[in-house]
Scaffold this motif. Structure first.
Motif, PDB file in Angstrom:
ATOM      1  N   GLU A 101       0.835  -1.205   0.000  1.00 37.20           N
ATOM      2  CA  GLU A 101       0.000   0.000   0.000  1.00 37.20           C
ATOM      3  C   GLU A 101       0.868   1.253   0.000  1.00 37.20           C
ATOM      4  OE1 GLU A 101      -3.586   2.166   0.061  1.00 37.20           O
ATOM      5  OE2 GLU A 101      -3.327   0.018  -0.166  1.00 37.20           O
ATOM      6  N   GLU A 102       1.940   1.238   0.796  1.00 43.03           N
ATOM      7  CA  GLU A 102       2.844   2.386   0.851  1.00 43.03           C
ATOM      8  C   GLU A 102       3.535   2.608  -0.489  1.00 43.03           C
ATOM      9  OE1 GLU A 102       3.835   2.357   5.615  1.00 43.03           O
ATOM     10  OE2 GLU A 102       5.314   1.514   4.256  1.00 43.03           O
ATOM     11  N   ALA A 103       3.908   1.533  -1.170  1.00 48.70           N
ATOM     12  CA  ALA A 103       4.540   1.665  -2.487  1.00 48.70           C
ATOM     13  C   ALA A 103       3.581   2.290  -3.494  1.00 48.70           C
ATOM     14  CB  ALA A 103       5.034   0.310  -2.973  1.00 48.70           C
ATOM     15  N   LEU A 104       2.319   1.866  -3.456  1.00 41.90           N
ATOM     16  CA  LEU A 104       1.312   2.442  -4.361  1.00 41.90           C
ATOM     17  C   LEU A 104       1.105   3.930  -4.063  1.00 41.90           C
ATOM     18  CD1 LEU A 104      -1.358  -0.420  -4.344  1.00 41.90           C
ATOM     19  CD2 LEU A 104       0.119   0.238  -6.263  1.00 41.90           C
ATOM     20  N   CYS A 105       1.040   4.268  -2.792  1.00 38.08           N
ATOM     21  CA  CYS A 105       0.847   5.669  -2.407  1.00 38.08           C
ATOM     22  C   CYS A 105       2.072   6.521  -2.737  1.00 38.08           C
ATOM     23  CB  CYS A 105       0.522   5.770  -0.921  1.00 38.08           C
ATOM     24  SG  CYS A 105      -1.089   5.083  -0.493  1.00 38.08           S
ATOM     25  N   ALA A 106       3.258   5.934  -2.615  1.00 42.61           N
ATOM     26  CA  ALA A 106       4.479   6.664  -2.952  1.00 42.61           C
ATOM     27  C   ALA A 106       4.462   7.051  -4.422  1.00 42.61           C
ATOM     28  CB  ALA A 106       5.711   5.824  -2.631  1.00 42.61           C
ATOM     29  N   ALA A 107       4.016   6.137  -5.271  1.00 47.13           N
ATOM     30  CA  ALA A 107       3.913   6.434  -6.704  1.00 47.13           C
ATOM     31  C   ALA A 107       2.836   7.500  -6.948  1.00 47.13           C
ATOM     32  CB  ALA A 107       3.600   5.161  -7.474  1.00 47.13           C
ATOM     33  N   GLN A 108       1.706   7.345  -6.266  1.00 43.42           N
ATOM     34  CA  GLN A 108       0.603   8.296  -6.443  1.00 43.42           C
ATOM     35  C   GLN A 108       1.007   9.712  -6.043  1.00 43.42           C
ATOM     36  OE1 GLN A 108      -2.929   7.271  -4.238  1.00 43.42           O
ATOM     37  NE2 GLN A 108      -3.948   9.179  -4.732  1.00 43.42           N
ATOM     38  N   TYR A 109       1.758   9.848  -4.956  1.00 42.60           N
ATOM     39  CA  TYR A 109       2.134  11.170  -4.449  1.00 42.60           C
ATOM     40  C   TYR A 109       3.547  11.580  -4.845  1.00 42.60           C
ATOM     41  CZ  TYR A 109      -2.160  10.952  -1.822  1.00 42.60           C
ATOM     42  OH  TYR A 109      -3.483  10.868  -1.476  1.00 42.60           O
ATOM     43  N   ASP A 110       4.177  10.789  -5.692  1.00 43.80           N
ATOM     44  CA  ASP A 110       5.524  11.079  -6.182  1.00 43.80           C
ATOM     45  C   ASP A 110       6.455  11.403  -5.013  1.00 43.80           C
ATOM     46  OD1 ASP A 110       7.525  11.347  -8.087  1.00 43.80           O
ATOM     47  OD2 ASP A 110       7.143  13.488  -8.359  1.00 43.80           O
ATOM     48  N   SER A 111       6.495  10.475  -4.056  1.00 42.98           N
ATOM     49  CA  SER A 111       7.287  10.679  -2.855  1.00 42.98           C
ATOM     50  C   SER A 111       8.029   9.398  -2.498  1.00 42.98           C
ATOM     51  CB  SER A 111       6.380  11.076  -1.690  1.00 42.98           C
ATOM     52  OG  SER A 111       7.127  11.183  -0.506  1.00 42.98           O
ATOM     53  N   GLN A 112       9.215   9.545  -1.969  1.00 47.19           N
ATOM     54  CA  GLN A 112       9.996   8.398  -1.519  1.00 47.19           C
ATOM     55  C   GLN A 112       9.578   7.946  -0.119  1.00 47.19           C
ATOM     56  OE1 GLN A 112      12.306   6.670  -3.325  1.00 47.19           O
ATOM     57  NE2 GLN A 112      11.621   7.960  -5.013  1.00 47.19           N
ATOM     58  N   GLU A 113       9.017   8.868   0.654  1.00 47.45           N
ATOM     59  CA  GLU A 113       8.712   8.553   2.057  1.00 47.45           C
ATOM     60  C   GLU A 113       7.220   8.674   2.329  1.00 47.45           C
ATOM     61  OE1 GLU A 113      11.758   9.556   5.031  1.00 47.45           O
ATOM     62  OE2 GLU A 113      12.425  10.977   3.490  1.00 47.45           O
ATOM     63  N   VAL A 114       6.590   7.510   2.452  1.00 49.79           N
ATOM     64  CA  VAL A 114       5.161   7.415   2.715  1.00 49.79           C
ATOM     65  C   VAL A 114       4.960   6.411   3.842  1.00 49.79           C
ATOM     66  CG1 VAL A 114       2.943   6.657   1.769  1.00 49.79           C
ATOM     67  CG2 VAL A 114       4.509   7.962   0.339  1.00 49.79           C
ATOM     68  N   ILE A 115       4.004   6.699   4.701  1.00 48.61           N
ATOM     69  CA  ILE A 115       3.626   5.748   5.746  1.00 48.61           C
ATOM     70  C   ILE A 115       2.102   5.675   5.781  1.00 48.61           C
ATOM     71  CG2 ILE A 115       3.661   7.470   7.603  1.00 48.61           C
ATOM     72  CD1 ILE A 115       4.762   5.199   9.440  1.00 48.61           C
ATOM     73  N   VAL A 116       1.591   4.476   5.993  1.00 50.33           N
ATOM     74  CA  VAL A 116       0.149   4.278   6.101  1.00 50.33           C
ATOM     75  C   VAL A 116      -0.143   3.755   7.508  1.00 50.33           C
ATOM     76  CG1 VAL A 116      -1.863   3.050   5.215  1.00 50.33           C
ATOM     77  CG2 VAL A 116      -0.072   3.800   3.633  1.00 50.33           C
ATOM     78  N   LEU A 117      -0.971   4.503   8.226  1.00 52.85           N
ATOM     79  CA  LEU A 117      -1.393   4.126   9.571  1.00 52.85           C
ATOM     80  C   LEU A 117      -2.864   3.723   9.538  1.00 52.85           C
ATOM     81  CD1 LEU A 117       0.178   7.063  11.638  1.00 52.85           C
ATOM     82  CD2 LEU A 117       1.181   4.828  11.133  1.00 52.85           C
ATOM     83  N   LEU A 118      -3.275   2.974  10.524  1.00 55.26           N
ATOM     84  CA  LEU A 118      -4.675   2.578  10.660  1.00 55.26           C
ATOM     85  C   LEU A 118      -5.205   3.080  11.995  1.00 55.26           C
ATOM     86  CD1 LEU A 118      -4.422  -1.104   9.373  1.00 55.26           C
ATOM     87  CD2 LEU A 118      -5.210   0.906   8.111  1.00 55.26           C
ATOM     88  N   SER A 119      -6.522   3.276  12.062  1.00 56.06           N
ATOM     89  CA  SER A 119      -7.121   3.766  13.301  1.00 56.06           C
ATOM     90  C   SER A 119      -8.535   3.246  13.477  1.00 56.06           C
ATOM     91  CB  SER A 119      -7.135   5.298  13.317  1.00 56.06           C
ATOM     92  OG  SER A 119      -8.030   5.803  12.336  1.00 56.06           O
TER      93      SER A 119
END
Length: 147
Positions: free
Chosen positions: A87-105
């Motif tokens: 999920e973080e890899a997909l979001c990194a591509a979507q936001y053009d960023s090397q550093e992404v973290i996905v948290l749950l709540s």
């Protein structure tokens, strides 16, 4: 009625109005926030994210929750570790960023449904938060919700 009495009356009315206005604003600030005071946090450190990074990301989520999830109570916030890598890899591509973290709540809404966009008196589980590091090295929530 002399001018002095009229002036005192006008000043009293204006002062009373300002006092009521200030009290209303303070009341909204105190009561119109999401509650993060009792949140349970837990995480798994990975090769991608240190404890310090995860805690900083959680702090950013709590700040966002307090500001925008009025009438809601955050009960749990966690980083599930490597299970979010894809999920973080997909979001990194979507936001053009090397550093992404996905948290749950998990969180609960009050009878108002938060700001009215959420179901009243409901519990939201596995609610996702995607954060990206900005140019200053701070985690910034980019999106939140389901899916």
């Amino acid at each position: 009625m002399n001018e002095s009495i009229k002036m005192k009356r006008i000043v009293s009315i204006i002062s009373a109005f300002l006092l009521i206005l200030v009290c209303a604003i303070i009341g909204m600030k105190l009561t119109g926030r999401g509650d993060t005071s009792q949140v349970n946090t837990y995480y798994t450190v990975t090769d991608n994210h240190s404890a310090r990074e995860i805690e900083a990301a959680m702090k950013a989520v709590k700040r966002k929750f307090r500001a925008e999830f009025i009438g809601c109570t955050l009960t749990d916030l966690w980083y599930p570790g490597d299970s979010m890598a894809e999920e973080e890899a997909l979001c990194a591509a979507q936001y053009d960023s090397q550093e992404v973290i996905v948290l749950l709540s998990n969180f609960q809404t009050d009878s108002s449904g938060g700001d009215g966009s959420l179901t009243p008196n409901a519990e939201y589980t596995n609610y996702q938060w995607v954060l990206v590091k900005n140019a200053l090295g701070q985690w910034t929530p980019k999106t939140w919700g389901y899916g």
